[in-house]
Design a protein around this motif. Sequence first.
Motif, PDB file in Angstrom:
ATOM      1  N   HIS A 128      -2.114 -16.331  20.813  1.00  0.00           N
ATOM      2  CA  HIS A 128      -2.197 -15.398  19.686  1.00  0.00           C
ATOM      3  C   HIS A 128      -3.185 -15.934  18.662  1.00  0.00           C
ATOM      4  CE1 HIS A 128       1.365 -13.290  21.123  1.00  0.00           C
ATOM      5  NE2 HIS A 128       1.903 -14.473  21.314  1.00  0.00           N
ATOM      6  N   TRP A 129      -3.623 -15.048  17.753  1.00  0.00           N
ATOM      7  CA  TRP A 129      -4.445 -15.473  16.623  1.00  0.00           C
ATOM      8  C   TRP A 129      -3.951 -14.773  15.363  1.00  0.00           C
ATOM      9  CZ3 TRP A 129      -7.495 -11.457  14.560  1.00  0.00           C
ATOM     10  CH2 TRP A 129      -7.698 -10.364  15.399  1.00  0.00           C
ATOM     11  N   TYR A 130      -4.007 -15.515  14.263  1.00  0.00           N
ATOM     12  CA  TYR A 130      -3.518 -15.059  12.961  1.00  0.00           C
ATOM     13  C   TYR A 130      -4.612 -15.263  11.909  1.00  0.00           C
ATOM     14  CZ  TYR A 130       1.352 -15.555  14.666  1.00  0.00           C
ATOM     15  OH  TYR A 130       2.538 -15.459  15.345  1.00  0.00           O
ATOM     16  N   TYR A 131      -4.612 -14.402  10.908  1.00  0.00           N
ATOM     17  CA  TYR A 131      -5.371 -14.661   9.688  1.00  0.00           C
ATOM     18  C   TYR A 131      -4.675 -13.935   8.540  1.00  0.00           C
ATOM     19  CZ  TYR A 131      -7.744 -10.072   9.824  1.00  0.00           C
ATOM     20  OH  TYR A 131      -8.033  -8.737   9.836  1.00  0.00           O
ATOM     21  N   VAL A 132      -5.061 -14.261   7.305  1.00  0.00           N
ATOM     22  CA  VAL A 132      -4.476 -13.582   6.152  1.00  0.00           C
ATOM     23  C   VAL A 132      -5.561 -12.875   5.346  1.00  0.00           C
ATOM     24  CG1 VAL A 132      -2.423 -15.011   5.911  1.00  0.00           C
ATOM     25  CG2 VAL A 132      -4.510 -15.673   4.717  1.00  0.00           C
ATOM     26  N   HIS A 133      -5.149 -11.759   4.754  1.00  0.00           N
ATOM     27  CA  HIS A 133      -5.962 -10.990   3.808  1.00  0.00           C
ATOM     28  C   HIS A 133      -5.205 -11.046   2.485  1.00  0.00           C
ATOM     29  CE1 HIS A 133      -6.943  -6.783   2.127  1.00  0.00           C
ATOM     30  NE2 HIS A 133      -7.808  -7.658   1.654  1.00  0.00           N
ATOM     31  N   VAL A 134      -5.843 -11.559   1.448  1.00  0.00           N
ATOM     32  CA  VAL A 134      -5.229 -11.700   0.132  1.00  0.00           C
ATOM     33  C   VAL A 134      -5.882 -10.704  -0.817  1.00  0.00           C
ATOM     34  CG1 VAL A 134      -4.742 -13.285  -1.770  1.00  0.00           C
ATOM     35  CG2 VAL A 134      -4.879 -14.158   0.577  1.00  0.00           C
ATOM     36  N   SER A 135      -5.062  -9.929  -1.524  1.00  0.00           N
ATOM     37  CA  SER A 135      -5.555  -8.968  -2.518  1.00  0.00           C
ATOM     38  C   SER A 135      -5.267  -9.511  -3.917  1.00  0.00           C
ATOM     39  CB  SER A 135      -4.857  -7.620  -2.372  1.00  0.00           C
ATOM     40  OG  SER A 135      -5.104  -7.075  -1.100  1.00  0.00           O
ATOM     41  N   PHE A 136      -6.248  -9.374  -4.787  1.00  0.00           N
ATOM     42  CA  PHE A 136      -6.118  -9.845  -6.165  1.00  0.00           C
ATOM     43  C   PHE A 136      -6.166  -8.665  -7.124  1.00  0.00           C
ATOM     44  CE2 PHE A 136      -7.983 -13.257  -3.715  1.00  0.00           C
ATOM     45  CZ  PHE A 136      -7.293 -14.384  -4.149  1.00  0.00           C
ATOM     46  N   ALA A 137      -5.690  -8.889  -8.344  1.00  0.00           N
ATOM     47  CA  ALA A 137      -5.810  -7.871  -9.393  1.00  0.00           C
ATOM     48  C   ALA A 137      -7.296  -7.644  -9.647  1.00  0.00           C
ATOM     49  CB  ALA A 137      -5.119  -8.351 -10.663  1.00  0.00           C
ATOM     50  N   THR A 138      -7.642  -6.434 -10.029  1.00  0.00           N
ATOM     51  CA  THR A 138      -9.047  -6.114 -10.282  1.00  0.00           C
ATOM     52  C   THR A 138      -9.233  -5.661 -11.716  1.00  0.00           C
ATOM     53  OG1 THR A 138     -10.923  -4.770  -9.613  1.00  0.00           O
ATOM     54  CG2 THR A 138      -8.761  -3.762  -9.376  1.00  0.00           C
ATOM     55  N   GLU A 139     -10.370  -5.996 -12.264  1.00  0.00           N
ATOM     56  CA  GLU A 139     -10.701  -5.548 -13.615  1.00  0.00           C
ATOM     57  C   GLU A 139     -11.434  -4.211 -13.599  1.00  0.00           C
ATOM     58  OE1 GLU A 139     -13.020  -8.648 -15.295  1.00  0.00           O
ATOM     59  OE2 GLU A 139     -11.477 -10.159 -15.019  1.00  0.00           O
ATOM     60  N   HIS A 140     -11.743  -3.697 -12.409  1.00  0.00           N
ATOM     61  CA  HIS A 140     -12.597  -2.512 -12.299  1.00  0.00           C
ATOM     62  C   HIS A 140     -11.826  -1.255 -11.900  1.00  0.00           C
ATOM     63  CE1 HIS A 140     -15.959  -5.174 -12.758  1.00  0.00           C
ATOM     64  NE2 HIS A 140     -15.537  -5.900 -11.749  1.00  0.00           N
ATOM     65  N   LYS A 141     -10.539  -1.168 -12.203  1.00  0.00           N
ATOM     66  CA  LYS A 141      -9.749   0.001 -11.815  1.00  0.00           C
ATOM     67  C   LYS A 141     -10.255   1.278 -12.483  1.00  0.00           C
ATOM     68  CE  LYS A 141      -5.527  -2.436 -10.751  1.00  0.00           C
ATOM     69  NZ  LYS A 141      -4.157  -2.706 -11.080  1.00  0.00           N
ATOM     70  N   GLU A 142     -10.856   1.149 -13.672  1.00  0.00           N
ATOM     71  CA  GLU A 142     -11.288   2.332 -14.394  1.00  0.00           C
ATOM     72  C   GLU A 142     -12.642   2.863 -13.925  1.00  0.00           C
ATOM     73  OE1 GLU A 142     -13.239  -1.134 -16.146  1.00  0.00           O
ATOM     74  OE2 GLU A 142     -11.185  -0.731 -15.565  1.00  0.00           O
ATOM     75  N   LEU A 143     -13.318   2.190 -13.017  1.00  0.00           N
ATOM     76  CA  LEU A 143     -14.624   2.649 -12.559  1.00  0.00           C
ATOM     77  C   LEU A 143     -14.513   3.923 -11.719  1.00  0.00           C
ATOM     78  CD1 LEU A 143     -16.438  -0.633 -11.471  1.00  0.00           C
ATOM     79  CD2 LEU A 143     -16.878   0.752 -13.487  1.00  0.00           C
TER      80      LEU A 143
END
Length: 163
Positions: free
Chosen positions: A112-127
């Motif tokens: 098997h193979w594994y990896y992670v995707h990490v999401s961070f808060a963004t300052e550009h939500k209003e764009l």
Amino acid sequence: DKQEGKPGLGGWLKGVWAEANTREALFAAFGERRVFATTGLRPDLRFLVGETFMGGRGVVHGCPEVKVQVCCDTPVLGIELIRDGECVTTESFNATEVDWSWVDRECEPGDHWYYVHVSFATEHKELNWTLPMPLRWNIKPVRGVDAWSSPVWIHCEMEGLST
């Protein structure tokens, strides 16, 4: 390493876990795939399956335990764990330091193979992403603030079973 030479894509960074800040150590770490990518942030991202660090190959006896450590000035909002191209679990956060572990009790014996995707808060939500961006060189910011680890390849052996 920054890559901002392509208009419309925005910038991204690559991180490498090297034993020293020397040419030889950096190339050794690249060769061992101890790397991660981000869409512009500078997180400290570490990812292991069992005792195998990201980029490595290893053997796991029993159910694989996944460990993720992330530290960044921008809060971590979530982590997706991918096994063999499929998301197997997600976890939500709102913290600048995350130390998370999870046991994959549904992993079948075999490779098997594994990896992670990490999401961070963004300052550009209003764009408004449909309008031209007011940035130099016509470079749009990337959509989202994320990081991805290198994969870990494992051979999973269950008690009394092997493939």
